[in-house]
Design an enzyme around this catalytic site. Structure first.
Site, short mmCIF file in Angstrom:
data_model
loop_
_atom_site.label_atom_id
_atom_site.label_comp_id
_atom_site.label_asym_id
_atom_site.label_seq_id
_atom_site.Cartn_x
_atom_site.Cartn_y
_atom_site.Cartn_z
N ARG A 47 -2.33 69.24 49.74
CA ARG A 47 -2.03 70.25 50.75
C ARG A 47 -3.13 70.40 51.81
O ARG A 47 -2.87 70.81 52.92
CB ARG A 47 -1.85 71.59 50.05
CG ARG A 47 -0.48 72.20 50.31
CD ARG A 47 -0.30 73.42 49.46
NE ARG A 47 -0.40 73.04 48.05
CZ ARG A 47 0.02 73.82 47.05
NH1 ARG A 47 0.54 74.99 47.30
NH2 ARG A 47 -0.10 73.45 45.80
N ASP A 89 2.73 69.39 51.38
CA ASP A 89 2.96 70.33 50.29
C ASP A 89 4.13 69.76 49.48
O ASP A 89 5.25 69.66 49.98
CB ASP A 89 3.32 71.69 50.91
CG ASP A 89 3.69 72.71 49.86
OD1 ASP A 89 3.90 72.32 48.69
OD2 ASP A 89 3.77 73.89 50.22
N LYS A 150 0.65 65.76 29.66
CA LYS A 150 1.08 66.76 28.72
C LYS A 150 0.67 68.16 29.23
O LYS A 150 -0.21 68.23 30.07
CB LYS A 150 0.49 66.49 27.33
CG LYS A 150 -1.05 66.40 27.33
CD LYS A 150 -1.72 67.39 26.45
CE LYS A 150 -1.93 68.72 27.05
NZ LYS A 150 -3.29 69.25 27.10
N ASP A 237 -1.59 73.37 23.75
CA ASP A 237 -2.51 72.58 24.57
C ASP A 237 -3.08 71.39 23.81
O ASP A 237 -3.31 70.33 24.39
CB ASP A 237 -3.66 73.50 25.04
CG ASP A 237 -4.62 72.80 25.98
OD1 ASP A 237 -4.16 72.14 26.92
OD2 ASP A 237 -5.85 72.88 25.76
N HIS A 242 -2.28 66.08 21.33
CA HIS A 242 -3.42 65.23 20.96
C HIS A 242 -3.56 65.10 19.44
O HIS A 242 -3.75 64.02 18.90
CB HIS A 242 -4.73 65.78 21.52
CG HIS A 242 -4.74 65.92 23.01
ND1 HIS A 242 -4.10 65.04 23.85
CD2 HIS A 242 -5.33 66.84 23.83
CE1 HIS A 242 -4.31 65.41 25.11
NE2 HIS A 242 -5.03 66.50 25.11
N LYS A 342 -11.71 76.23 20.99
CA LYS A 342 -12.66 76.25 22.11
C LYS A 342 -13.84 77.11 21.69
O LYS A 342 -13.71 77.98 20.82
CB LYS A 342 -12.01 76.90 23.33
CG LYS A 342 -10.71 76.22 23.72
CD LYS A 342 -10.86 75.51 25.03
CE LYS A 342 -9.59 74.80 25.44
NZ LYS A 342 -9.78 73.39 25.69
#
Ligand code: BG6
Length: 494
Positions: A47, A89, A150, A237, A242, A342
């Site tokens: 953009r 865009d 993913k 996630d 994974h 995390k």
């Protein structure tokens, strides 16, 4: 699809995180290795109101900051020279007209093979594909390909819907679903380790293996990705994709060949054999948690709920641990414990395989009676190595034992380490789908985690907390089937 030599590689989201951090450095490495064909041209679509020079400067800076001293301006210039920057865009038809203009005046002849790499939010995949179709880039006619990252969908139902919609314009063999873990060399090495060593295969089953642990720990938090992560969470996630890939490669039967379908068939068989988690028992199969404030390394880390753009009552999990059983001939009764999080103590992706105790307690009345069973540790990253822990007699007059550790680094000193994307990009360019995810794999992986997702979505199942910098919540130990099992946090035991 036959091996093809495409002329155009279009990157949607060219100024975004993924392109800057992963794709550009990987392309640089391929350029350096002389692996990009002369006829290959890149189109960066984004953009920002940038000129070709602005784009060139951006690429140069991105590469310099990622590669540091290894940066070579001549190679960067060669790569930049392949690029045309197109301002647009992607949610607007004008962007596709601009694209069409560039693609109809190629430097090296008209090309029927165009790769459309969607380095954009998954929520926008369908929008882009529909625009591509309307603009005349009909996949089914010209054999173009699209590449998507993913997560593919947000649950089983949305993944099926997205797939159906993509299939109206592209055939399955034109859709490259990336799971970058399959691009990691040490993950590919699992296949070699298992199937190129006749020593390993006979013991790789329920007769010898007590349990398997797969840990994908990260010390970093969510950086600036709250917008995506807070609506996703660790289960969608990391675990659904994974970690399921690591599990399938670890557990699959030897494929008939190494071609894409043979490999994917075996992975699907594993996923199909995973025991469905009973709805009423989700709490004994999976736990979720979120990090509270703490110290990671030497740095203070705020609680997840204090991160920028995260709601202060967010229940999104930053940690998940779960247990799966693969109900097939090879693995029946062997628990596979998976965990990811995390802001854990350190970055470490490893597979820990614990073997059973020897069948005869020969050393019952000696100091050897409590010896730890054998382990094989396959360290994926950042340490890339393999350890086999055995026992041997300690030299001396007494019958004492000590653990001996057979260690093998994956790389010899000086051998270059590549990120996962180099291989994957080259495979997309060459039309090799073996390291990509077929839709039935995605579908079965969603099926596996679906009971957990549903339970967490409606039930008031508790979100535990763990201090940033720790190894996760204490409650994660309750998943273990027996008292002598526990999470292993170190590749090398003390
Ligand atoms: C991505 C996830 O797919 O993988 C991130 O979206 C995660 O949340 C990353 O940090 C981990 O990848 P790697 O290669 O650093 O282990």
């Amino acid at each position: 699809m036959d091996t093809i030599s495409p002329c155009h590689f279009v990157i949607f989201g060219a100024t975004g995180n993924l392109t800057t951090i992963k794709l550009l450095p990987a392309l640089y490495h391929l350029e350096r290795a002389g692996r990009l064909a002369d006829a290959l041209e890149f189109i960066a679509l984004a953009r920002r109101d940038w000129s070709q020079d602005d784009w060139a400067e951006h690429v140069q800076l991105a590469l310099q900051s990622k590669l540091g001293e290894a940066f070579d301006g001549v190679i960067a210039a060669r790569l930049i020279d392949r690029f045309t920057y197109v301002r647009g865009d992607y949610s607007q038809p004008e962007a596709y007209q601009a694209l069409m203009e560039v693609l109809s005046r190629p430097k090296s002849g008209v090309c029927e093979n165009i790769i459309f790499y969607l380095a954009i939010r998954p929520a926008d995949f369908l929008n882009v594909v529909t625009h591509l179709h309307n603009a005349g880039f009909s996949g089914k006619v010209a054999r173009h390909r699209i590449v998507v990252e993913k997560p593919f969908g947000e649950d089983l139902e949305s993944a099926r819907m997205l797939n159906m919609q993509l299939h109206t314009h592209f055939d399955e063999e034109q859709i490259y679903r990336i799971d970058h873990y399959l691009g990691k060399e040490t993950v590919q090495n699992l296949i070699v380790f298992r199937f190129a060593n006749s020593l390993i295969e006979p013991i790789w089953n329920r007769n010898y293996i007590d349990h398997v642990q797969i840990t994908v720990a990260e010390d970093k938090g969510i950086d600036s990705r709250a917008g995506y992560f807070d609506s996703s969470g660790a289960l969608k996630d990391m675990l659904q994709n994974h970690m399921m890939q690591l599990l399938t490669v670890m557990a699959m039967e030897p494929p008939a060949t190494l071609d894409a379908d043979a490999l994917q068939d075996e992975k699907v068989k594993v996923l199909r054999s995973i025991r469905t988690i009973p709805r009423e028992a989700v709490n004994s199969y999976a736990i979720r948690a979120q990090y509270s404030a703490g110290t990671v390394g030497n740095e203070e880390a705020v609680a997840y709920r204090e991160e920028e753009n995260v709601a202060d009552d967010s229940t999104t999990e930053t940690y998940v641990a779960a247990k799966f059983y693969i109900d097939n001939w090879r693995w029946k009764g062997v628990p596979f414990y998976l965990r990811t999080g995390k802001r854990l103590q350190e970055k470490m992706t490893s597979i820990f395989i614990r073997f059973k105790h020897p069948p005869q307690q020969l050393f019952q009345n000696t100091s050897l009676q409590n010896i730890e069973p054998n382990w094989i540790v396959l360290a994926i990253q950042p340490h890339e190595c393999m350890h086999i822990e055995l026992h041997a007699k300690e030299p001396g007059l007494d019958m004492n034992t000590r653990r001996i550790d057979l260690k093998a680094p994956y790389r010899d000193e000086g051998e270059a380490s590549l990120d996962a994307y180099e291989t994957l990009l080259l495979d997309i360019i060459d039309g090799d789908r073996s390291l990509f995810i077929r839709f039935d794999e995605v579908e079965w992986a969603w099926q596996v985690v679906d009971p957990i997702l549903r339970h967490w979505a409606v039930a008031d199942s508790y979100v535990h907390t763990y201090p940033a910098g720790s190894w996760g919540p204490d409650e994660a130990t309750r998943l273990f089937d027996s008292d002598d099992q526990n999470w292993r946090n170190q590749i090398e035991q003390a």
